[in-house]
Scaffold this motif. Structure first.
Motif, mmCIF file in Angstrom:
data_model
loop_
_atom_site.group_PDB
_atom_site.id
_atom_site.type_symbol
_atom_site.label_atom_id
_atom_site.label_comp_id
_atom_site.label_asym_id
_atom_site.label_seq_id
_atom_site.Cartn_x
_atom_site.Cartn_y
_atom_site.Cartn_z
ATOM 1 N N PRO A 166 29.034 35.204 35.937
ATOM 2 C CA PRO A 166 29.152 36.349 35.339
ATOM 3 C C PRO A 166 30.301 36.131 33.863
ATOM 4 O O PRO A 166 31.043 35.119 33.994
ATOM 5 N N PHE A 167 30.070 36.830 33.026
ATOM 6 C CA PHE A 167 30.864 36.556 31.829
ATOM 7 C C PHE A 167 32.570 36.818 32.004
ATOM 8 O O PHE A 167 33.048 36.337 31.258
ATOM 9 N N THR A 168 32.911 37.592 32.903
ATOM 10 C CA THR A 168 34.272 37.656 33.217
ATOM 11 C C THR A 168 34.549 36.611 34.145
ATOM 12 O O THR A 168 33.925 36.185 35.200
ATOM 13 N N ILE A 169 35.872 36.199 34.203
ATOM 14 C CA ILE A 169 36.489 35.175 35.171
ATOM 15 C C ILE A 169 37.479 35.645 35.895
ATOM 16 O O ILE A 169 38.365 36.428 35.652
ATOM 17 N N CYS A 170 37.364 35.689 37.270
ATOM 18 C CA CYS A 170 38.238 36.467 38.182
ATOM 19 C C CYS A 170 38.627 35.394 39.291
ATOM 20 O O CYS A 170 38.011 34.452 39.638
ATOM 21 N N CYS A 171 39.893 35.651 39.588
ATOM 22 C CA CYS A 171 40.801 34.970 40.773
ATOM 23 C C CYS A 171 40.309 35.196 42.240
ATOM 24 O O CYS A 171 40.545 34.467 43.111
ATOM 25 N N GLY A 172 40.073 36.691 42.291
ATOM 26 C CA GLY A 172 39.539 37.193 43.602
ATOM 27 C C GLY A 172 40.816 37.600 44.505
ATOM 28 O O GLY A 172 40.586 37.882 45.474
ATOM 29 N N CYS B 260 44.127 38.638 42.782
ATOM 30 C CA CYS B 260 45.269 39.551 42.333
ATOM 31 C C CYS B 260 44.852 40.953 42.892
ATOM 32 O O CYS B 260 44.049 41.316 43.328
ATOM 33 N N ARG B 261 45.667 41.821 42.451
ATOM 34 C CA ARG B 261 45.732 43.253 42.962
ATOM 35 C C ARG B 261 44.266 43.934 42.126
ATOM 36 O O ARG B 261 43.882 44.772 42.847
ATOM 37 N N TYR B 262 43.919 43.672 41.187
ATOM 38 C CA TYR B 262 42.838 44.267 40.526
ATOM 39 C C TYR B 262 41.485 43.801 41.264
ATOM 40 O O TYR B 262 40.512 44.501 41.516
ATOM 41 N N CYS B 263 41.426 42.207 41.300
ATOM 42 C CA CYS B 263 40.467 41.879 42.103
ATOM 43 C C CYS B 263 40.229 42.286 43.516
ATOM 44 O O CYS B 263 39.206 42.739 44.072
ATOM 45 N N GLN B 264 41.336 42.390 43.997
ATOM 46 C CA GLN B 264 41.165 42.930 45.461
ATOM 47 C C GLN B 264 40.599 44.520 45.528
ATOM 48 O O GLN B 264 40.149 44.862 46.512
ATOM 49 N N THR C 16 44.979 37.273 36.541
ATOM 50 C CA THR C 16 45.522 35.939 36.371
ATOM 51 C C THR C 16 44.510 34.905 35.411
ATOM 52 O O THR C 16 45.188 33.799 35.350
ATOM 53 N N THR C 17 43.683 35.256 35.279
ATOM 54 C CA THR C 17 42.626 34.411 34.325
ATOM 55 C C THR C 17 42.680 33.957 33.161
ATOM 56 O O THR C 17 41.987 33.378 32.506
ATOM 57 N N ASN C 18 43.464 34.853 32.577
ATOM 58 C CA ASN C 18 43.707 34.717 31.083
ATOM 59 C C ASN C 18 44.886 34.096 30.728
ATOM 60 O O ASN C 18 46.161 34.474 30.813
ATOM 61 N N PRO D 299 47.464 42.445 30.122
ATOM 62 C CA PRO D 299 46.172 41.661 29.861
ATOM 63 C C PRO D 299 45.069 42.141 30.871
ATOM 64 O O PRO D 299 45.250 42.575 31.773
ATOM 65 N N THR D 300 43.744 41.458 30.681
ATOM 66 C CA THR D 300 42.601 41.678 31.294
ATOM 67 C C THR D 300 41.996 40.329 31.735
ATOM 68 O O THR D 300 42.689 39.116 31.431
#
Length: 391
Positions: free
Chosen positions: A85-91, A93-97, A106-108, A121-122
């Protein structure tokens, strides 16, 4: 390895660069089997995205085979075939959850710099400037994938790359744009822009129950493909768009509108004037919101305007029309991990054929710079370019 690199506005090169290496235990290295040029890449090519640096590797639509994994990555193993996927996600943080994957906090690594313009940040992104992390992209023979135990989707061996590649970005993007419209059976949806995202938005609108889709563009090949997908079309180079929308909807207007063009749109000046009379005095912006303002005008009161089109900065928007009509605006980068597996299932069931938008295939990266010109200028009937870095 070979890769397509950015060296300034209008200057893309195919160069030999160092192979990527594992830097973190959660990393993976993939051998890229297919990658594509995205409409968003043209914003980089045009010099409209800040914080690009000479030599940056481009590309955020790719897939391939895992060749190496970090010691902490228990999800992948060499030989796995994956969509990235084009976005990079930590899995974690509160947004991933919360399933808001594109907002990962987290990933930027350049989060503080990005927050100066966005407030917060995003998620980091592949190949899309140092504002989104400075990560090397996938228009290359190999790609390092950070947080590879979260983002990549393992895919079956029997399905061709052409069917799967667009799960990396534009198919979920078009689907989320349609989903944001709250489509009900019998609805009429208007789609501005018949580029790849717009075409997938058309497909998705029908999948989600739309009775009719009205698609707007000025490129004959795009309009022809939109009609092949079942849409009614309006040529905004030949017809007065708002008048024609009202004719096609018997004066009622659409149930929702999707703006799939973004910041480099072109359009009828009369439409712009009707949408926002103040726009002409705000032309200093590099972003041209012709399609956005036309889409605001096209919305009937109380409906949804869904905007998957990319914008980077301030734009002169017909906010009075948006506010006074009580429109619901939904936008954002795609929450990729919400859509990739369900759309893969649809592809395997034969409900979707993403490959229909491919018009140009390259057996190497060597002609990639030339294809940027072809795609940007819509020459040779070009709708979508796919490259095979290893032939």
């Amino acid at each position: 390895m070979k890769a397509l690199t950015w060296h300034g506005r209008g200057d893309i090169r195919c160069e030999t660069v160092p192979d990527p290496e594992i830097k973190d235990g959660r990393d993976a290295i993939i051998r890229v089997t297919s990658c594509a040029i995205c409409g968003s890449d043209l914003h980089l090519y045009g010099g409209f995205v800040p914080r690009m640096e000479s030599g940056d590797i481009l590309g955020h639509e790719c897939m391939g085979e895992v060749v190496e994994v970090g010691r902490d990555n228990k999800k992948l193993k060499p030989g796995d075939r994956v969509i990235v996927p084009f976005t990079i996600c930590c899995g974690a943080c509160r947004y991933c959850q919360a399933g808001q994957w594109s907002l990962c906090e987290t990933t930027n690594p350049n989060a503080s710099e990005q927050a100066q313009s966005l407030g917060y940040p995003t998620a980091g992104m592949f190949g899309y400037s140092h504002l989104t992390g400075g990560y090397s992209g996938g228009q290359a023979e190999y790609l390092r994938v950070p947080f590879a135990d979260v983002g990549p989707l393992k895919v079956p061996a029997g399905v061709p790359d052409d069917q799967l590649l667009f799960l990396s970005d534009i198919l979920p993007t078009g689907y989320m744009a349609a989903e944001n419209c709250d489509i009900q059976p019998g609805n009429i949806i208007v789609v501005f822009g018949c580029g790849p995202v717009g075409l997938f938005a058309i497909m998705s609108a029908f999948l989600l129950g739309a009775e009719r889709v009205i698609a707007i563009d000025a490129v004959p090949e795009r309009l022809a493909l939109a009609r092949k997908l079942g849409a009614e079309t309006i040529d905004d180079g030949e017809e007065e768009v708002q008048e024609r929308i009202l004719q096609l909807t018997r004066g009622l207007g659409p149930d929702a509108v999707i703006e799939a063009v973004g910041m480099e749109s072109h359009g009828q000046q009369t439409m712009m004037q009707k949408a926002a009379s103040f726009v002409a005095s705000h032309t200093a912006s590099v972003e041209r919101p012709f399609a956005l303002n036309a889409a605001i005008l096209a919305c009937r009161p109380g409906t949804v305007l869904s905007v998957p089109g990319v914008y980077m900065g301030s734009v002169p928007v017909a906010f009075g029309a948006l506010m006074n009509k009580g429109l619901i605006l939904r936008t954002g980068q795609t929450h990729m991990l919400r859509y990739m597996k369900p759309l893969l299932d649809r592809i395997e069931r034969g409900e979707l054929d993403p490959s229909v938008i491919i018009t140009h295939r390259l057996a190497s990266l060597d002609d990639g710079p030339e294809m940027y010109d072809t795609f940007r200028d819509k020459k040779d009937g070009c709708i979508k370019v796919v490259m095979r870095p290893h032939g």
